[in-house]
Design an enzyme around this catalytic site. Structure first.
Site, mmCIF file in Angstrom:
data_model
loop_
_atom_site.group_PDB
_atom_site.id
_atom_site.type_symbol
_atom_site.label_atom_id
_atom_site.label_comp_id
_atom_site.label_asym_id
_atom_site.label_seq_id
_atom_site.Cartn_x
_atom_site.Cartn_y
_atom_site.Cartn_z
ATOM 1 N N HIS A 63 28.583 76.594 37.518
ATOM 2 C CA HIS A 63 29.495 74.999 38.178
ATOM 3 C C HIS A 63 28.403 74.844 38.241
ATOM 4 O O HIS A 63 27.169 74.544 37.955
ATOM 5 C CB HIS A 63 29.248 75.770 39.306
ATOM 6 C CG HIS A 63 30.416 75.513 40.980
ATOM 7 N ND1 HIS A 63 31.431 75.313 40.607
ATOM 8 C CD2 HIS A 63 29.826 74.365 41.368
ATOM 9 C CE1 HIS A 63 32.104 75.136 41.286
ATOM 10 N NE2 HIS A 63 31.380 74.168 41.894
ATOM 11 N N SER A 118 30.730 75.049 50.228
ATOM 12 C CA SER A 118 32.169 75.444 49.176
ATOM 13 C C SER A 118 32.362 75.779 47.296
ATOM 14 O O SER A 118 32.872 76.571 47.512
ATOM 15 C CB SER A 118 32.759 73.488 48.622
ATOM 16 O OG SER A 118 33.736 72.840 47.518
ATOM 17 N N LYS A 172 33.440 79.987 46.434
ATOM 18 C CA LYS A 172 35.232 80.381 45.211
ATOM 19 C C LYS A 172 33.768 81.072 44.091
ATOM 20 O O LYS A 172 34.633 81.574 43.774
ATOM 21 C CB LYS A 172 34.447 78.944 44.418
ATOM 22 C CG LYS A 172 35.246 78.053 45.414
ATOM 23 C CD LYS A 172 35.817 75.956 44.691
ATOM 24 C CE LYS A 172 34.669 75.628 45.041
ATOM 25 N NZ LYS A 172 35.179 74.487 44.654
ATOM 26 N N ASP A 207 39.428 76.283 50.571
ATOM 27 C CA ASP A 207 38.368 75.480 49.855
ATOM 28 C C ASP A 207 39.446 74.499 49.624
ATOM 29 O O ASP A 207 39.260 73.049 49.624
ATOM 30 C CB ASP A 207 37.195 75.583 48.595
ATOM 31 C CG ASP A 207 36.675 74.831 47.808
ATOM 32 O OD1 ASP A 207 35.869 74.146 48.967
ATOM 33 O OD2 ASP A 207 36.707 74.630 47.129
ATOM 34 N N ARG A 223 38.178 66.447 51.981
ATOM 35 C CA ARG A 223 36.849 65.585 51.258
ATOM 36 C C ARG A 223 35.836 64.044 51.181
ATOM 37 O O ARG A 223 36.423 63.379 50.792
ATOM 38 C CB ARG A 223 35.978 66.085 51.312
ATOM 39 C CG ARG A 223 35.749 67.152 52.522
ATOM 40 C CD ARG A 223 34.698 68.821 51.603
ATOM 41 N NE ARG A 223 33.470 68.285 51.429
ATOM 42 C CZ ARG A 223 33.230 69.197 50.057
ATOM 43 N NH1 ARG A 223 33.003 69.830 50.225
ATOM 44 N NH2 ARG A 223 31.462 68.393 49.968
HETATM 45 N N1 URA Z 1 31.313 70.799 43.860
HETATM 46 C C1 URA Z 1 32.219 72.206 44.546
HETATM 47 O O1 URA Z 1 33.271 72.864 43.961
HETATM 48 N N2 URA Z 1 32.102 71.509 45.832
HETATM 49 C C2 URA Z 1 31.478 70.662 46.595
HETATM 50 O O2 URA Z 1 31.728 70.507 47.742
HETATM 51 C C3 URA Z 1 31.157 69.670 45.572
HETATM 52 C C4 URA Z 1 31.163 70.411 44.039
#
Ligand code: URA
Length: 408
Positions: free
Chosen positions: A81, A182, A186, A160, A167
């Site tokens: 990620h 967040s 995930k 999320d 956001r």
């Molecule tokens: N990437 C994400 O998945 N969430 C965030 O809050 C920031 C970057």
């Protein structure tokens, strides 16, 4: 109760699990309104979340939907990620390379956030590419070809989805606790055993300084431990855009160049090789040097690009139909000298202005617009040299070229 919770956070006090659960799940059910959630998010951004609040919020996020479990079908699943950056197309490059080396990858990606682009928007610039696979389709594809890049499934951390979108448009992206919960919710819900986090730091990233980057790294590793996941964090610079291209379809084309071994000398390539090697090293329990050799061999032999094509075809995409705007505008060097700064944030803002990202929740993206840099940081330039080509849909006025490209 709703206003009490907002006030408590506004005063910098710690919220407990019950309060966070009530507020966030209330938002999901519609009882808490957008303006109330925005207000709490802003208070969180200003006053921060404690470690305990972050762990609670991560649990609330994970529990808001399905948690995928691939363990009976796939032995080791590795995920990565990125915290997001300008021109960051690393996922498009890395996922097929890693899969071509025999490590299975299920990558659930997101859309653009702030000025940073999102992998799902980039993939949607490939006509036909289906970003919405079901759990069953994901499992079948990863068993068949070893790689999937898809949106989070409908019920994967639904919390999320709504909070991330809010956001993005309320200036409440950059809170370390919110980012950690967040991302990690995930990753945990997506079912990977081992997770590599590409933590971007710099003026074009959500995290601007080393201290915050270390805090975020520490938090994500701690969350991983709670859920028994191995987490490796690599901090990468994001003061300069990654690679040459910024904008959805343009980024796909650059990713293809790297997977085919045509682009080899950019910072982006170094970052991609490093992340891919880390994933392979974790997935196969081999050294990073051995993993890097596998990465280079796979690119050199064409195995990596075959895997990329296999991935795109499996998800219905047609690479021949990618379109770039045919209207362009050039940016040229305003004096002789050395290019000492290509400001990632300014470039990111410009790409949103061109239509490659969203300013409002319901903005439509134009996949064919963007920026193609013609020079990299440190290059010598002469007055009049081409610095960048903009792919535009309408005429744009750019008044800050000297801030975007600093020549000394
Ligand atoms: N990437 C994400 O998945 N969430 C965030 O809050 C920031 C970057």
């Amino acid at each position: 109760m709703i206003v009490d919770i907002i006030n408590k956070k506004r005063l910098g006090e710690e919220l407990d699990y019950k309060e966070l659960d009530y507020f966030f799940n209330g938002y999901l059910s519609g009882e808490v309104k957008d303006y109330q959630m925005s207000s709490l998010l802003m208070a969180i951004c200003i006053n921060g979340l404690t470690e305990e609040e972050t762990f609670c919020l991560t649990k609330i996020f994970v529990d808001s939907g399905d948690v995928l479990d691939f363990s009976k079908d796939i032995k080791v699943l590795v995920d990565k990620h990125s915290t997001g950056g300008i021109g960051d197309k690393t996922t498009l490059v890395i996922a097929p390379i890693v899969a071509s080396c025999g490590v299975k990858v299920v990558k659930m990606s997101g859309r653009g956030l702030g000025y940073t682009g999102g992998t799902i928007d980039k993939l949607e610039s490939i006509p036909g590419y289906n970003v919405n696979l079901t759990d069953k389709e994901i499992i079948k594809q990863v068993k068949d070809i070893g790689v999937v890049i898809s949106s989070q499934t409908a019920n994967l951390v639904p919390m999320d989805k709504v909070i991330y979108a809010l956001r993005d448009v309320t200036g409440t992206v950059s809170s370390i606790g919110l980012i950690a919960s967040s991302i990690m919710s995930k990753k945990i819900a997506s079912g990977a055993d081992k997770i590599v986090i590409d933590l971007k730091m710099g003026n074009g990233a959500l995290i601007n300084n080393h201290e915050d980057a270390k805090k975020l790294e520490d938090l994500m590793i701690k969350i991983g431990k709670i859920y028994n996941r191995e987490v490796s964090v690599i901090i990468n610079d994001m003061n300069t855009p990654l690679g040459y291209n910024i904008g959805n379809a343009l980024e796909v084309l650059e990713a293809i160049d790297i997977i085919q071994g045509k682009e080899t000398d950019t910072h982006l390539v170094d970052v991609c090789y490093d992340l891919a090697s880390e994933m392979i090293s974790m997935g196969k329990s081999i050294s990073k040097e051995e993993a890097l050799k596998e990465v280079k061999d796979s690119i050199g032999s064409g195995k990596a690009y075959n895997k990329f094509e296999e991935l795109v075809t499996a998800q219905g995409g047609n690479l021949d139909k990618i379109k770039i705007s045919n209207k362009t505008k050039n940016i040229r060097a305003y004096k002789n000298g050395k290019l000492t700064k290509i400001d990632a944030l300014e470039v990111g803002k410009l790409s949103v202005k061109l239509g490659a990202g969203r300013e409002k929740l319901d903005d439509k993206i134009d996949y064919g617009v963007g920026i193609k840099l013609n020079k990299q940081l440190g290059d010598k330039v002469r007055k009049g040299d081409l610095l960048a080509t903009l792919y535009v849909k309408d005429n744009v006025k750019i008044s800050n070229i000297k801030e975007m490209f600093v020549i000394n």
